[in-house]
Scaffold this motif. Structure first.
Motif, mmCIF file in Angstrom:
data_model
loop_
_atom_site.group_PDB
_atom_site.id
_atom_site.type_symbol
_atom_site.label_atom_id
_atom_site.label_comp_id
_atom_site.label_asym_id
_atom_site.label_seq_id
_atom_site.Cartn_x
_atom_site.Cartn_y
_atom_site.Cartn_z
ATOM 1 N N LEU A 125 30.738 50.065 -8.135
ATOM 2 C CA LEU A 125 29.407 50.541 -7.754
ATOM 3 C C LEU A 125 28.319 49.897 -8.615
ATOM 4 O O LEU A 125 27.229 49.585 -8.119
ATOM 5 C CB LEU A 125 29.351 52.063 -7.880
ATOM 6 C CG LEU A 125 30.165 52.855 -6.854
ATOM 7 C CD1 LEU A 125 30.206 54.335 -7.226
ATOM 8 C CD2 LEU A 125 29.603 52.670 -5.447
ATOM 9 N N GLU A 172 28.329 46.926 -9.886
ATOM 10 C CA GLU A 172 28.123 45.553 -9.424
ATOM 11 C C GLU A 172 27.443 45.529 -8.059
ATOM 12 O O GLU A 172 26.515 44.750 -7.822
ATOM 13 C CB GLU A 172 29.468 44.830 -9.351
ATOM 14 C CG GLU A 172 29.386 43.369 -8.904
ATOM 15 C CD GLU A 172 28.513 42.526 -9.823
ATOM 16 O OE1 GLU A 172 27.834 41.607 -9.313
ATOM 17 O OE2 GLU A 172 28.478 42.782 -11.046
ATOM 18 N N GLU A 173 27.889 46.404 -7.172
ATOM 19 C CA GLU A 173 27.357 46.428 -5.807
ATOM 20 C C GLU A 173 25.886 46.820 -5.772
ATOM 21 O O GLU A 173 25.110 46.322 -4.949
ATOM 22 C CB GLU A 173 28.182 47.412 -4.967
ATOM 23 C CG GLU A 173 27.824 47.439 -3.494
ATOM 24 C CD GLU A 173 28.765 48.340 -2.705
ATOM 25 O OE1 GLU A 173 28.273 49.131 -1.894
ATOM 26 O OE2 GLU A 173 29.993 48.242 -2.920
ATOM 27 N N HIS A 174 25.477 47.699 -6.670
ATOM 28 C CA HIS A 174 24.100 48.210 -6.659
ATOM 29 C C HIS A 174 23.303 47.744 -7.888
ATOM 30 O O HIS A 174 22.374 48.424 -8.330
ATOM 31 C CB HIS A 174 24.112 49.741 -6.601
ATOM 32 C CG HIS A 174 24.835 50.299 -5.413
ATOM 33 N ND1 HIS A 174 24.421 50.088 -4.123
ATOM 34 C CD2 HIS A 174 25.975 51.039 -5.328
ATOM 35 C CE1 HIS A 174 25.254 50.698 -3.285
ATOM 36 N NE2 HIS A 174 26.200 51.266 -3.990
ATOM 37 N N ARG A 175 23.669 46.597 -8.422
ATOM 38 C CA ARG A 175 23.082 46.111 -9.658
ATOM 39 C C ARG A 175 21.547 46.085 -9.600
ATOM 40 O O ARG A 175 20.864 46.586 -10.503
ATOM 41 C CB ARG A 175 23.620 44.710 -9.967
ATOM 42 C CG ARG A 175 22.990 44.061 -11.199
ATOM 43 C CD ARG A 175 23.596 42.689 -11.447
ATOM 44 N NE ARG A 175 24.993 42.801 -11.779
ATOM 45 C CZ ARG A 175 25.454 43.061 -13.007
ATOM 46 N NH1 ARG A 175 24.601 43.228 -14.001
ATOM 47 N NH2 ARG A 175 26.739 43.133 -13.242
ATOM 48 N N ASP A 176 20.987 45.510 -8.560
ATOM 49 C CA ASP A 176 19.526 45.377 -8.480
ATOM 50 C C ASP A 176 18.845 46.735 -8.380
ATOM 51 O O ASP A 176 17.825 46.991 -9.046
ATOM 52 C CB ASP A 176 19.134 44.506 -7.286
ATOM 53 C CG ASP A 176 19.545 43.043 -7.471
ATOM 54 O OD1 ASP A 176 19.810 42.654 -8.626
ATOM 55 O OD2 ASP A 176 19.623 42.309 -6.466
ATOM 56 N N ALA A 177 19.405 47.596 -7.527
ATOM 57 C CA ALA A 177 18.805 48.923 -7.356
ATOM 58 C C ALA A 177 18.877 49.719 -8.658
ATOM 59 O O ALA A 177 17.922 50.410 -9.027
ATOM 60 C CB ALA A 177 19.513 49.685 -6.236
ATOM 61 N N LEU A 178 19.992 49.623 -9.354
ATOM 62 C CA LEU A 178 20.140 50.344 -10.615
ATOM 63 C C LEU A 178 19.132 49.854 -11.647
ATOM 64 O O LEU A 178 18.576 50.649 -12.416
ATOM 65 C CB LEU A 178 21.568 50.192 -11.144
ATOM 66 C CG LEU A 178 22.663 50.889 -10.326
ATOM 67 C CD1 LEU A 178 24.031 50.551 -10.892
ATOM 68 C CD2 LEU A 178 22.459 52.396 -10.298
ATOM 69 N N HIS A 205 16.153 48.749 -11.100
ATOM 70 C CA HIS A 205 14.856 49.343 -10.774
ATOM 71 C C HIS A 205 14.814 50.817 -11.189
ATOM 72 O O HIS A 205 13.794 51.299 -11.694
ATOM 73 C CB HIS A 205 14.571 49.210 -9.281
ATOM 74 C CG HIS A 205 14.177 47.819 -8.868
ATOM 75 N ND1 HIS A 205 12.990 47.238 -9.242
ATOM 76 C CD2 HIS A 205 14.830 46.897 -8.110
ATOM 77 C CE1 HIS A 205 12.917 46.009 -8.737
ATOM 78 N NE2 HIS A 205 14.026 45.789 -8.043
ATOM 79 N N ARG A 206 15.915 51.547 -10.947
ATOM 80 C CA ARG A 206 15.940 52.978 -11.275
ATOM 81 C C ARG A 206 15.910 53.206 -12.779
ATOM 82 O O ARG A 206 15.313 54.171 -13.262
ATOM 83 C CB ARG A 206 17.193 53.627 -10.676
ATOM 84 C CG ARG A 206 17.218 53.608 -9.162
ATOM 85 C CD ARG A 206 18.563 54.036 -8.612
ATOM 86 N NE ARG A 206 18.695 53.667 -7.201
ATOM 87 C CZ ARG A 206 19.797 53.808 -6.498
ATOM 88 N NH1 ARG A 206 20.887 54.312 -7.073
ATOM 89 N NH2 ARG A 206 19.845 53.443 -5.230
ATOM 90 N N SER A 257 30.481 58.608 -8.625
ATOM 91 C CA SER A 257 29.074 58.842 -8.309
ATOM 92 C C SER A 257 28.395 59.637 -9.420
ATOM 93 O O SER A 257 27.284 59.310 -9.860
ATOM 94 C CB SER A 257 28.952 59.592 -6.976
ATOM 95 O OG SER A 257 27.616 60.004 -6.741
#
Length: 449
Positions: free
Chosen positions: A40, A42-48, A50-51, A331
């Motif tokens: 997760l 790696e898959e959501h690296r960009d979104a993480l 930003h958060r 999660s």
């Protein structure tokens, strides 16, 4: 309470990162949850990023066997020396998904004392040593997160720590073990035996090869200790929790519950109670419980979890979801990583443990409850009057009494009004000693709000 020595100043841990500087993360463990956390991230690296407000970077993964194939984890990240990994200068945040108590305790105390924030999914460790870990985090001014330790993705820890921090909580109860809920729900819906449903739970992967921790209530007791500590601002350890499992529940018990408009659930029940003088206590217990089918917890089926809260101002709240498994647990771990990493980037820390209330933990015998007693008695005149005196001697009033003729003997089901556990238990012992009672077949407590 433990006092760990530390030379780290209170301002050392979370002073903020320079712009663009990554938060260095160490993952301890690469089992089902560890693998999913890495996927997760790696898959959501960009979104993480930003958060969080800045980048994060996994800089090491501690495993027990470096030679075992680890899929997409680069070989240079793997290490079998977790202690050295967590003390490296480029590690800011340690994520523990190993399990067990003694070894991860040493690791996490070392990490906290070295100024690293910690995220753990380890319920047994938190239940046994939360005070020690929290103290170390406070001294180093770093974060200790453990959302995944109670009910995976169900956000009950954050709710108690933050959302209801201004309220007074009176009760936290719930289904916090998916294995036992699957077994009891299947027994209720099919009429099958405990042994048959345990075998099915194991075949489907809901139960471990050794299911003792689940079916004897130990897993739920660890979670109850955590919930009670957070809800009542009082340190409650695993050993403070009364614990009883479901292995003695029979198909006949389930049928009797159905006939009374109830079902049986393994509940963790954490309450604020008062004695006659007004002294407040905390009570935490886990046991099979008869609960009305009208109650929201009664409808929680399969392997799902739910936590029910009663607060002075907020009233009644219920949190429901999948409380186990790799994905939901990952999660919750990832949510904690975001919170801890954000604090590393911007400085500061989340609210820590607060045990200011320091209420005494009630002896289980002093906890008010109600009993459902199913017994086989001699079928003769005067038996009911005789047995009623046992209850009267302990000051226990009876709510309902039901008798069924069974040729030569009778089945007698007694439901009491609320009384102290110690008085009810002593009454049951008197019943067992009576020559008029052939067998006390089952004793179950009823859910009382």
């Amino acid at each position: 309470m433990s006092t760990q020595n530390s030379n780290i100043p209170s301002s050392a841990g979370n002073s903020g990162k320079a712009p663009g500087e990554a938060v260095g993360i160490a993952i301890l463990g690469h089992g089902t949850v560890g693998r999913e956390v890495l996927r997760l991230m790696e898959e959501h690296r960009d979104a993480l990023e930003h958060r969080i407000g800045g980048p994060i970077e996994v800089r090491g993964v501690a495993v027990s066997d470096k030679e075992k194939h680890r899929g997409s984890v680069p070989e240079e990240l793997l290490t079998d020396d977790a202690m050295t990994l967590i003390q490296r200068d480029d590690i800011d945040l340690v994520v523990e998904v190993i399990g067990g108590i003694d070894y991860p305790r040493r690791l996490l105390l070392t990490a906290l004392q070295a100024g690293k924030s910690v995220v753990t999914a380890n319920k047994a460790l938190v239940a046994a040593h939360a005070d020690e870990l929290a103290e170390a985090a406070d001294r180093a001014n770093v974060d200790l997160y453990f959302e995944a330790a109670v009910a995976a993705a169900i956000p009950v820890v954050g709710m108690l720590r933050r959302s209801l921090a201004g309220d007074q909580i009176e009760l936290v109860s719930g289904i916090v073990n998916g294995t036992t809920n699957f077994i009891l729900d299947a027994m209720d819906s099919t009429g099958a035996s405990y042994d048959d449903m345990l075998k099915e739970a194991m075949a489907l992967g809901y139960a471990e090869a050794d299911p003792t921790a689940d079916v004897e209530g130990h897993d739920a007791a660890s979670k109850a200790a955590i919930l009670a500590s957070l809800a009542f601002h009082t340190r409650v350890n695993y050993d403070d929790v009364y614990c009883e499992g479901i292995s003695h529940i029979t198909a006949e018990d389930i049928a009797a519950a159905k006939a009374a408009g109830q079902t049986i659930k393994l509940l963790a029940i954490c309450q604020r109670i008062s004695d006659e003088s007004g002294q407040e206590y905390v009570s935490a217990r886990v046991h099979p419980t008869l609960i009305s089918r009208d109650h929201p917890l009664a409808s929680v089926d399969k392997s799902y979890n739910a936590v029910f809260v009663e607060a002075e101002a907020a009233g009644r709240l219920m949190f429901y979801g999948n409380g186990a498994g790799g994905d939901p647990t990952a999660s919750a771990v990832l949510g904690d990583i975001v919170g801890a990493a954000r604090n590393k980037v911007h400085g500061g820390r989340a609210p820590g443990e607060n045990t200011y209330a320091n209420l005494p933990v009630a002896d289980f015998g002093q906890v008010p409850t109600r009993y459902h007693i199913d017994m086989e008695v001699v079928d003769k005149v005067g038996v009911l009057a005789e047995l009623a005196t046992f209850f009267a001697e302990r000051g226990i009033s009876l709510r309902t009494v039901r008798q069924e003729e069974r040729g030569g003997h009778a089945r007698l089901i007694v439901v009491t009004h609320t009384a102290l556990e110690a008085d009810l238990a002593q009454c049951v012992e008197r019943l067992k000693e009576s020559t008029s009672v052939k067998a006390v077949k089952s004793v179950l407590r009823l859910y009382s709000e």
